[in-house]
Write an enzyme that holds these catalytic residues in place. Structure first.
Site, short mmCIF file in Angstrom:
data_model
loop_
_atom_site.label_atom_id
_atom_site.label_comp_id
_atom_site.label_asym_id
_atom_site.label_seq_id
_atom_site.Cartn_x
_atom_site.Cartn_y
_atom_site.Cartn_z
N ASN A 65 0.87 -1.18 0.00
CA ASN A 65 0.00 0.00 0.00
C ASN A 65 0.91 1.23 0.00
O ASN A 65 1.51 1.56 1.01
CB ASN A 65 -0.89 -0.04 1.25
CG ASN A 65 -1.75 1.20 1.39
OD1 ASN A 65 -1.83 2.03 0.48
ND2 ASN A 65 -2.39 1.33 2.54
N LYS A 85 0.05 4.31 -0.30
CA LYS A 85 -0.58 5.51 0.28
C LYS A 85 -0.28 6.72 -0.61
O LYS A 85 -0.37 6.61 -1.82
CB LYS A 85 -0.13 5.71 1.73
CG LYS A 85 -0.31 4.44 2.55
CD LYS A 85 -0.06 4.60 4.00
CE LYS A 85 -0.28 3.26 4.70
NZ LYS A 85 -0.12 3.33 6.14
N HIS A 136 -9.75 1.32 5.01
CA HIS A 136 -8.45 1.57 5.64
C HIS A 136 -8.60 2.61 6.75
O HIS A 136 -9.34 3.57 6.62
CB HIS A 136 -7.42 2.05 4.60
CG HIS A 136 -6.03 2.03 5.16
ND1 HIS A 136 -5.54 3.02 5.98
CD2 HIS A 136 -5.05 1.11 5.05
CE1 HIS A 136 -4.31 2.71 6.33
NE2 HIS A 136 -3.98 1.55 5.80
N GLU A 162 -6.83 4.98 7.74
CA GLU A 162 -6.53 6.39 7.41
C GLU A 162 -7.72 7.05 6.75
O GLU A 162 -7.96 8.24 6.93
CB GLU A 162 -5.26 6.45 6.55
CG GLU A 162 -4.02 6.22 7.41
CD GLU A 162 -2.85 5.60 6.68
OE1 GLU A 162 -2.85 5.58 5.44
OE2 GLU A 162 -1.93 5.12 7.37
N GLU A 178 -5.48 -4.60 10.78
CA GLU A 178 -4.39 -3.64 10.97
C GLU A 178 -4.66 -2.80 12.21
O GLU A 178 -5.42 -1.82 12.14
CB GLU A 178 -4.30 -2.70 9.77
CG GLU A 178 -4.06 -3.37 8.45
CD GLU A 178 -3.50 -2.38 7.42
OE1 GLU A 178 -2.35 -2.56 7.02
OE2 GLU A 178 -4.22 -1.44 7.06
N GLY A 185 2.39 2.46 10.73
CA GLY A 185 3.35 3.55 10.54
C GLY A 185 4.08 3.97 11.79
O GLY A 185 4.74 5.00 11.83
N SER A 204 3.26 -1.91 10.58
CA SER A 204 4.71 -1.96 10.82
C SER A 204 5.34 -3.31 10.48
O SER A 204 6.24 -3.78 11.18
CB SER A 204 5.04 -1.55 12.26
OG SER A 204 4.70 -0.19 12.45
P1 PGA Z 1 2.69 0.41 7.72
O1 PGA Z 1 1.22 0.62 7.07
O2 PGA Z 1 3.24 -0.85 7.14
O3 PGA Z 1 3.46 1.64 7.30
O4 PGA Z 1 2.49 0.33 9.19
C1 PGA Z 1 0.38 -0.47 6.85
C2 PGA Z 1 -0.93 -0.02 6.27
O5 PGA Z 1 -1.46 1.03 6.67
O6 PGA Z 1 -1.50 -0.69 5.37
#
Ligand code: PGA
Length: 229
Positions: free
Chosen positions: A6, A8, A88, A90, A157, A163, A193
């Site tokens: 992903n 983003k 997601h 976010e 997640e 992140g 992560s």
């Molecule tokens: P990350 O994000 O690997 O940077 O923690 C994962 C995600 O949001 O899909």
């Protein structure tokens, strides 16, 4: 195993093209049964050749129309895109997507026959309340979602692990995945992560069918290490 990248709000059309070339060269020896997905930003959607699935990070529930700033089915069809991320954290957190809105979006893309990677995950304050609260929270994120949909993949997640560099522990992942598996009989990815240093351990956990990777997927080298192991 499923390995999904992903991006983003990272990468451009040009860098995505280079990334895909570099990645495919590095994962040529991947296990045949492993499946790779790449979700670049909308401006980098295109026709790419290779053994991977290109998906959209988001789209609006419309064929086309007056929805300023959004893309719809017409823009995805141009590149034969039939896979989408929905729910997601976010988008829930920063773009204000409610569960009802997400469920409508899910129903729309389900009716269009899309493969859907549907994301769920609890915030830190819920995790701190204990496992029962976590499961109740995750169940609330399945409200209105047809969990029997044949082209559904779920991604767990935890928001506090996204992140932050702090992935959930193997015990936490194992417990949550096994509890979710009792409710949803679909492939279940872990995200939050994931990096080359912890991916091998995470994919070995019972109930983990793959990984959804953000930061550590941005470099082809690093994502390739996660895929190859
Ligand atoms: P990350 O994000 O690997 O940077 O923690 C994962 C995600 O949001 O899909």
């Amino acid at each position: 195993m499923i390995f999904a990248a992903n991006f983003k709000t990272n990468h451009t059309r040009e860098s995505t093209k280079k990334y895909i070339e570099a990645l495919l060269a590095k994962i040529i020896a991947k296990k045949e049964e492993d499946k790779v997905y790449i979700f670049p930003p909308a401006t980098a959607l295109d026709r790419y050749e290779g053994d991977f699935v290109l998906g959209a990070q988001n789209a609006y529930m419309t064929q086309n129309g007056a929805f300023t700033g959004e893309i719809g089915l017409q823009q995805l069809e141009e590149f034969d895109i039939k896979t989408i991320l929905i729910g997601h954290s976010e988008r829930r957190q920063f773009l204000g997507e409610s569960q009802m809105f997400i469920a409508d979006k899910f129903a729309y893309f389900q009716s269009c026959g899309f493969e859907i990677i549907y994301c769920i995950g609890e915030p830190l304050e819920v995790r701190q309340e204990g496992r029962e609260s976590v499961m109740n929270f995750l169940l609330s994120q399945l409200e209105g979602i047809d969990i029997s949909y044949e082209k559904l993949i779920v991604a767990y997640e935890p928001v506090w692990a996204i992140g932050t560099g702090r992935s959930a522990t193997s015990q936490e992942i194992a417990f949550t995945h096994q509890a979710l598996k009792k409710i949803i009989q679909k492939p279940l990815l872990y995200g939050g992560s994931v990096k080359p240093e912890n991916s091998e351990e995470i994919v070995s956990i019972n109930g983990v069918d793959g990984l959804l990777v953000g930061s550590a997927s941005l470099e082809a080298e690093s994502f390739a290490k996660i895929i190859i192991g």
